[in-house]
Scaffold this motif. Sequence first.
Motif: not given
Ligand code: FES
Lengths: 767, 161
Positions: B61, B41, B49
């Motif tokens: 992220c 996301c 992540c």
């Molecule tokens: S990619 Fe979804 S929380 Fe970091």
Amino acid sequence: MEVGKSVPRVDAFDKVTGRARYADDLCPRPVLEAKILHSTIANGWVKSMDISRAQALPGVVKVLTCFDVPAHQYPTPGHPWSVEEAHQDVSDRKLLNRRVRIYGDDIAAVVAQDALTAQRALELIQVEYETYPPLLTPEQAMADGVKPLHEEFPGNVLKRHVSEIPMPESDFKCAGDVLSFPGYHQFHGHYETQQVQHCHLENPVSWAYVEGGRITVVTSTQIPHIVRRVVGQALGIPWGSVRILKPYIGGGFGNKQEVLYEPLNAWLCTQVGGRTVRLDLSREETFQNTRSRHPISFDVRAAVDGDGFLMARECIAVSNQGGYASHGHAIVSNAVTGFRQTYLDQLAHRSEAWTVYTNIASPGAMRGYGIPQCNFACECMMDDIALQFGLDPYQFRYQNLMPPGYVDPLNGITCHSTGARECLEKGREFIDWDRLRREYQGQSGPVRRGVGMAVFSYKTGVWPISLETSSARVVLNQDGTVQLQLGATEIGQGGDTVFSQMAAQAIGIPTEDVHIVSTQDTDTAPFDTGAYASRQTYVTGHAIKKAGLLFREKVLAYARELLKRPGELDIRGREVVDAASGEGLLTLAELASEAFYSLDHCVHITAEATSQCKENTFSFGCCFAEIEVDIPVGKIKVLNIVNVHDSGRLINPKLAEAQVHGGMSMGLGYALSEEMKYDPKTGRLLNGNLLDYKLPTALDHPELHALFVETDDPSGPFGNKSLGEPPAIPVAAAVRNALLHATGVAVNTLPLSPQRLLEAFRKGGLL
Amino acid sequence: MIQVLKCTVNGKPVELGIDPRESLADTLRERLGLTSVKKGCEVGECGACTVLVDGVAIDSCIYLSVWAQDKHILTVEGLQDENGELSPIQRTFVEEAAVQCGFCTPGIIMSAVEIVGSGRHYTRDELRRLISGHLCRCTGYQNILNAVERAVEEVHRTVGK
Ligand code: FES
Ligand code: FES
């Protein structure tokens, strides 16, 4: 026996160590990045576009728009191609489209040296639109005088079909006569399901490059061989000049049974001299621009005789197709068929199905392919009939269930095996149905409990609706182990593991000695149409069995040549043995070494087989749910839930159970919280992200119970039938029926969210 | 603009040039090739992540790489011991069939490393809450909870000895 054992997943080690490579993990860095410009209207035309400022931005390699793409349209669904033109998929989109059909439609693309530059360039593109009002429902889209989304379909109806099953001799002329016969109980109901998304954790991502004059696309897909064909069709190039690579994927659930952005990625790559270009979708784009589950509304009628037998039913289903055809009419068509099949109508059955273009994000295939929708309608109806006419909902279902040997009168799909009744019995006992039905009768107060159930049947593959074919290749290694090469794909469901078990079983070696090639490269992987329906263990299973047995014969023939002894030989464990005495004669390692390096007769022992599967079969199951509902806050808590499945013989019970958990979880989200919502004024998706779209977390789940009734299906390669999709089917209706039991209030629209429940409780006089 | 980031990743000191706007997820994936760090996301909603920074699970992220200056970062690539043995939580994930598509797996495993490492006992409901920042579409969390529960117990038992 290798089949039937709970061997650990062959990919588990790589996945827990982070070593399993997914599409983006394989992409070289740095890489040119592509980003897509999405329209800010839902319906209309792009009149003009000014790309000069974007083009001038340093770091931008190329800006391409809907005015630049090839003029022809192409199809996107993951169906086998039909050689008959009449049965080919609807071709209704270009790589980028001037005619805007959804909010966020793809109208231009930028390729730049990095993602940030590409994003900035998008913001510099000026677009002039001609705007029409958004049409978000079939009613709006079919109203007089509205502009068609596709000129080929002037009334926005992609397709409508009506069917009736042949009737036995009687005074009735058609289903309508039976349904209105005053001698029977007459029922009618209206049920609606919502649009939900697959929410696989890995967004669609691909990267493409040109090598040797051919284009390669590495992509997160369920259907590599179909992607190859569609990229060829979309770009207007020979299919053989396209190569698709499919590594591990982070879930698909049907969304990646569609050719999403691979064609655009491939085309952009060709427009920048064949350099590597990556197209990585955001979560928001995944919601808005990829597929989802169709919202379908159902009007149903039924006639029931005094003994509680179904005399006739009618199902009118209207499916909201959004802006593009995707799988076209196939899904609602499957929904009305599924509605017909689970129970037997003594006299008549009428189906009517509509697929209507609108401006919502286009739905497509999603786990269950229309059946979770029709199951909600069918199973709500069964409870509502039972309540209205004083029947016991369990008994009413039980006595009307599809009988063994049933042959669908319209498509010929046959019930080769059924454990449906045993599933019901097992579920009833597990949940303590009889006691809870009694105890929760006639409660009062703000917090009440109830127990509900739902039943389903589910066909396994897609025959005879379309082609079913699969190929498998078994290759001997120098140490006597084998490689298994398939076009069928692992998408998280555990395919690679059960395929390895099947090959091991057919050859007669341990599963550890089967090294499956997980990645499909269309240049080398045998042809298979991929992961969809719940077909692979069934259809690919036949191909693996055939190739495995052929391989075994070749190994034994070579062994006979070496051993020059009379008597039958067999393969057991890692050895060629005397079939009668079991005496070990030659290890497979010795045999392989000889076969590879013999100065007399050197041969690479391999076997390849195609299995065209002209058969199909039904799996069955049910869900029982016990819930507690807090009426003033409109909140349902699931206290206990069980799915019971007849999926034939289980190839790997532990993985089968895990599959059921995942499906139940998806069913719970469908029942209680998930729904894609739109702004009626603009047609914009309001909750296209994982914060606002309510995907259930661990906290929202009860303990999940999965039980099985194993039947031995004569048409399955190892007695097995579908399992991948079915667990998601019956959950929503079971929960809704438990709510009906708890409160007496029938909520006929999904999801059973607090707002909806409060409204229903108010109407029902509980608040 | 390039800035120098000095930190420890999976036990090894690293020093590299980064863009100060860059997320730790991007630094780990794009610059260091640690592709176990998945992105579902990129806005802190899914937990795919997740890595440990000084022992604490974070969504990498939405964590700027510059914040990791002088810190210890641990990803799934750093969990196997020197003999190649899986860590207890990796092992229970395999044994409990808690892995399906595997995309949420590295992130949940890192949260579980934090949970298991706390030395505490948890009820099933507490574990549900602790992993509720992770989305998994494949498993219904059932076997994941079983795996975490077992790893907690097993580590407790060995540490208790
Ligand atoms: S990619 Fe979804 S929380 Fe970091
Ligand atoms: S295993 Fe697929 S998302 Fe968790």
